[in-house]
Design a protein around this motif. Structure first.
Motif, PDB file in Angstrom:
ATOM      1  N   GLU A 126     113.410  26.590 -24.906  1.00 18.70           N
ATOM      2  CA  GLU A 126     112.164  25.476 -24.713  1.00 18.70           C
ATOM      3  C   GLU A 126     112.522  24.514 -23.535  1.00 18.70           C
ATOM      4  OE1 GLU A 126     110.723  23.600 -28.370  1.00 18.70           O
ATOM      5  OE2 GLU A 126     111.047  25.367 -29.262  1.00 18.70           O
ATOM      6  N   ASP A 127     113.879  24.227 -23.606  1.00 24.72           N
ATOM      7  CA  ASP A 127     114.126  23.144 -22.251  1.00 24.72           C
ATOM      8  C   ASP A 127     113.879  24.198 -21.040  1.00 24.72           C
ATOM      9  OD1 ASP A 127     114.779  21.139 -24.068  1.00 24.72           O
ATOM     10  OD2 ASP A 127     116.904  21.652 -24.092  1.00 24.72           O
ATOM     11  N   ASP A 128     114.277  25.340 -20.779  1.00 25.67           N
ATOM     12  CA  ASP A 128     113.989  25.963 -19.630  1.00 25.67           C
ATOM     13  C   ASP A 128     112.434  26.220 -19.304  1.00 25.67           C
ATOM     14  OD1 ASP A 128     116.716  26.576 -19.304  1.00 25.67           O
ATOM     15  OD2 ASP A 128     116.498  28.640 -20.038  1.00 25.67           O
ATOM     16  N   TYR A 177     111.525  15.430 -12.290  1.00 24.42           N
ATOM     17  CA  TYR A 177     111.300  16.843 -12.018  1.00 24.42           C
ATOM     18  C   TYR A 177     110.176  16.852 -10.941  1.00 24.42           C
ATOM     19  CZ  TYR A 177     114.360  17.993 -15.962  1.00 24.42           C
ATOM     20  OH  TYR A 177     115.360  17.937 -16.929  1.00 24.42           O
ATOM     21  N   GLY A 215     118.036  26.312 -25.827  1.00 25.00           N
ATOM     22  CA  GLY A 215     117.712  25.989 -24.337  1.00 25.00           C
ATOM     23  C   GLY A 215     116.561  26.632 -23.826  1.00 25.00           C
ATOM     24  N   LEU A 247     110.128  23.997 -20.220  1.00 26.14           N
ATOM     25  CA  LEU A 247     109.589  22.717 -19.866  1.00 26.14           C
ATOM     26  C   LEU A 247     110.000  22.448 -18.458  1.00 26.14           C
ATOM     27  CD1 LEU A 247     108.338  19.962 -20.330  1.00 26.14           C
ATOM     28  CD2 LEU A 247     110.472  19.240 -21.390  1.00 26.14           C
ATOM     29  N   LYS A 248     111.408  22.725 -18.145  1.00 22.66           N
ATOM     30  CA  LYS A 248     111.740  22.628 -16.671  1.00 22.66           C
ATOM     31  C   LYS A 248     110.854  23.148 -15.641  1.00 22.66           C
ATOM     32  CE  LYS A 248     116.129  23.121 -17.291  1.00 22.66           C
ATOM     33  NZ  LYS A 248     117.803  23.100 -17.367  1.00 22.66           N
TER      34      LYS A 248
END
Length: 85
Positions: free
Chosen positions: A22-24, A41, A20, A26-27
Motif C-alpha cells: 500500500e505504501d508503494d 512527494y 509495504g 501511495l508513493k
C-alpha cells in the motif's frame, strides 16, 4: 532535490511480501502526479512502474504503470504482455 525533469520511478517487491504494498502504491501515485498534493512527494515523474517479482522462477507476478497519479490500464496491459510471467 525536487525537480520537474524526472522520467521514471520504479518500486519492486518480491512476490509473497505483503508488507509495504500500500505504501508503494501511495508513493507511486504521489510521485507521478504533475500537480502535487503532498510537497514531500512532488517529483513529477512522467511514469511510475510497480513490479512484483518471483525471483526463484524469474517471473513477474504483478505490475502496474502509473501516469499522472493513476494506474493507466492500457499501458499496464501492454507492459504485462512484454514481461515474463
Amino acid at each position: 532535490m525536487h525537480t520537474e525533469e524526472n522520467l521514471l520511478v520504479v518500486e519492486m517487491k518480491r512476490s509473497g511480501v505483503k508488507r509495504g504494498l500500500e505504501d508503494d502504491n501511495l508513493k507511486l501515485t504521489l510521485m507521478t502526479r504533475q500537480v502535487s498534493t503532498n510537497p514531500d512527494y512532488h517529483y513529477g515523474y512522467a511514469v511510475g512502474v510497480h513490479l512484483i517479482l518471483n525471483i526463484p522462477e524469474s517471473k513477474v507476478t504483478g505490475s502496474d504503470v502509473y501516469i499522472n497519479g493513476e494506474v493507466d490500464k492500457a499501458r499496464t496491459e501492454a507492459l504485462r504482455q512484454q514481461l515474463p510471467g
